[in-house]
Design a protein around this motif. Structure first.
Motif, mmCIF file in Angstrom:
data_model
loop_
_atom_site.group_PDB
_atom_site.id
_atom_site.type_symbol
_atom_site.label_atom_id
_atom_site.label_comp_id
_atom_site.label_asym_id
_atom_site.label_seq_id
_atom_site.Cartn_x
_atom_site.Cartn_y
_atom_site.Cartn_z
ATOM 1 N N ALA A 205 6.636 -4.727 1.597
ATOM 2 C CA ALA A 205 5.518 -3.935 2.124
ATOM 3 C C ALA A 205 5.330 -2.711 1.245
ATOM 4 O O ALA A 205 5.564 -1.564 1.650
ATOM 5 C CB ALA A 205 5.785 -3.544 3.573
ATOM 6 N N ARG A 206 4.919 -2.939 -0.015
ATOM 7 C CA ARG A 206 4.791 -1.873 -1.004
ATOM 8 C C ARG A 206 3.730 -2.261 -2.016
ATOM 9 O O ARG A 206 3.281 -3.408 -2.039
ATOM 10 C CB ARG A 206 6.127 -1.637 -1.699
ATOM 11 C CG ARG A 206 6.652 -2.874 -2.408
ATOM 12 C CD ARG A 206 8.029 -2.663 -3.009
ATOM 13 N NE ARG A 206 8.004 -1.696 -4.102
ATOM 14 C CZ ARG A 206 9.062 -1.416 -4.866
ATOM 15 N NH1 ARG A 206 10.213 -2.009 -4.633
ATOM 16 N NH2 ARG A 206 8.958 -0.539 -5.831
ATOM 17 N N ASN B 234 -0.097 -2.774 -0.099
ATOM 18 C CA ASN B 234 0.909 -3.355 0.791
ATOM 19 C C ASN B 234 0.859 -4.870 0.609
ATOM 20 O O ASN B 234 0.021 -5.551 1.202
ATOM 21 C CB ASN B 234 0.633 -2.970 2.241
ATOM 22 C CG ASN B 234 1.733 -3.435 3.195
ATOM 23 O OD1 ASN B 234 2.293 -4.518 3.050
ATOM 24 N ND2 ASN B 234 2.034 -2.619 4.177
#
Length: 466
Positions: free
Chosen positions: A206-207, A228
């Motif tokens: 989640a980046r 994300n």
């Protein structure tokens, strides 16, 4: 934890949808059938012929035996949408290759102003898990293997009956433990493509980063980017009803790989560069540009002149006006400015001839071509028109690195650029000197817009001059 409810103890709706083609955004549903199943028995059969908003193709007509004229007096989907939604409500919807049917149903319900939710069970996915070595999982092939007799094909109600018989065969032949696992997995995660697992999607970071979709034999299907990655990848499969491309990607994807970045700028630059380098099957907008053109503005004794020329792959673009992907796009822009500013098509090089141009008689030109207006007044308007698309000068004397940091994940990156040309991204500043010595890259319109937009949004970006 309570044990899962057996499938046949649940109310089912076995569905078949006949469509005009595989584009959910262009093609239409022309027939629907639903079998309502309670306690393992069919309790009701429903079917509708529909008048599609697009023409019924000859191939579909030939396969199904339905003539286009037979559909002319039938209801449209919106007229039966309410009844169909009530038949599906509270039931597990069962279909063969259900993802395709669901894509069309979801879009059709949305256009009818309804939001219909239901759990899904696909017999293709069940058959693949139960009989993993079959060469063909089409409804025809599976019915032949299971000796399911079919008197009519490519019609909704007979095909729905065939799907119900296929499901019954699976329930009778496959060990209950294996079948229960597959059923529960589908009912929990209907949006997961059949060749991926919910666990794999949940494990995605989640980046910020760039993600790669691979199909059979490691064929690269698609490259995307997001701030994300996990959320963006999952959204692909929740919205795969929007287009044929997204539906095909969901059907073919076997693997997802991710390259994390320190932020959105790195993701945008890497995505644009990778699409041009690897040419994924389903990327279109960022593909390699065959030609990039610009208007060159120069002053002569008679006045300002425009000339359309190719962008030099390595030269600065400071004196250019506009960046265009085709000659037609460039000329259309200039014609629009001529109308807006009452410019003479003859003086700006879009029309040949001598003396007064035809537009002068119509009031579209103020007469600079025939002495009715001073050339300087005309050229002042020309310069004002060009100023809107004047390319921005590179603000540094040479190569620089734009720094992007992600403190949450401990990643810093240096994006090396020269004259708006993207050279590389490095995670170690010790590599900056060697990267800056690399040969200049060809000018990319995508990189130009990405970097310019970032600098305008983030004027305090950390810059290292190399």
């Amino acid at each position: 934890m309570n044990p899962p409810t057996p499938l046949l103890a649940r109310p089912l709706a076995v569905i078949d949808v006949q469509i005009t083609g595989m584009h959910p955004d262009k093609d239409c549903i022309w027939e629907v059938a639903v079998l309502q199943v309670d306690a393992g028995s069919v309790v009701a059969r429903h079917s509708w012929l529909l008048r599609p908003a697009c023409a019924l193709p000859r191939t579909v007509s030939r396969l199904s035996g339905v003539l286009p004229a037979e559909l002319d007096e039938q209801p449209v989907f919106a007229e039966i949408a309410g009844e169909l939604s009530r038949l599906l409500e509270g039931r597990v919807v069962v279909g063969h290759n259900l993802r395709v049917a669901h894509a069309f149903l979801r879009r059709a319900f949305t256009l009818a102003g309804l939001s219909v939710r239901y759990r899904q069970l696909c017999t293709v996915r069940l058959a693949r898990a139960a009989w993993p070595d079959l060469p063909d999982y089409s409804l025809e092939a599976l019915c032949e293997r299971q000796q399911i007799r079919r008197f009519f094909r490519h019609r909704a109600l007979p095909d729905a009956d065939a799907v119900w018989q296929l499901l019954s065969s699976l329930l009778a032949q496959v060990p209950a433990e294996l079948l229960d696992v597959q059923v529960q997995r589908q009912l929990r995660k209907a949006a997961v493509p059949r060749f991926l697992s919910a666990e794999r999607l949940q494990a995605l970071p989640a980046r910020p980063g760039v993600y790669y979709f691979y199909g059979d034999n490691q064929a690269l299907l698609y490259i995307g980017k997001s701030r994300n990655v996990r959320q963006r990848v999952q959204s692909h499969f929740q919205n795969d009803h929007n287009s044929r491309r997204s539906l095909q990607v969901a059907q073919q994807i076997r693997e997802v790989r991710v390259q994390p970045t320190a932020g959105e700028l790195g993701a945008l630059l890497l995505e644009a560069a990778e699409v041009k380098r690897l040419l994924p099957l389903y990327n279109r907008q960022l593909r390699r540009q065959r030609e990039l053109l610009t208007w060159s503005l120069s002053q002569s004794p008679g006045g300002w002149q425009l000339a359309l020329q190719a962008v030099d792959a390595h030269a600065p673009i400071d004196s250019s006006v506009g960046l265009f992907r085709s000659r037609r796009q460039a000329q259309d822009w200039l014609r629009s400015q001529a109308r807006k500013y009452q410019l003479c098509l003859r003086l700006i090089g879009l029309e040949a001839g001598m003396g007064a141009c035809f537009a002068t008689q119509l009031g579209g030109c103020q007469g600079a071509c025939c002495g009715q207006e001073p050339r300087a007044a005309h050229d002042a308007r020309l310069l004002a028109a060009c100023e809107q698309l004047r390319t921005v000068a590179w603000p540094w004397p040479g190569t620089v690195a734009l720094v992007e940091r992600d403190p949450e994940h401990g990643l810093s990156q240096w994006h090396v650029l020269d004259q708006w040309r993207y050279l590389a991204t490095v995670d170690d500043p010790a590599l900056l000197h060697s990267v800056s010595q690399q040969p200049s890259q060809a000018f990319s319109l995508d990189a130009y817009h990405i970097v310019l937009s970032h600098l305008r949004r983030c004027p305090n970006t950390e810059v290292v001059v190399l």
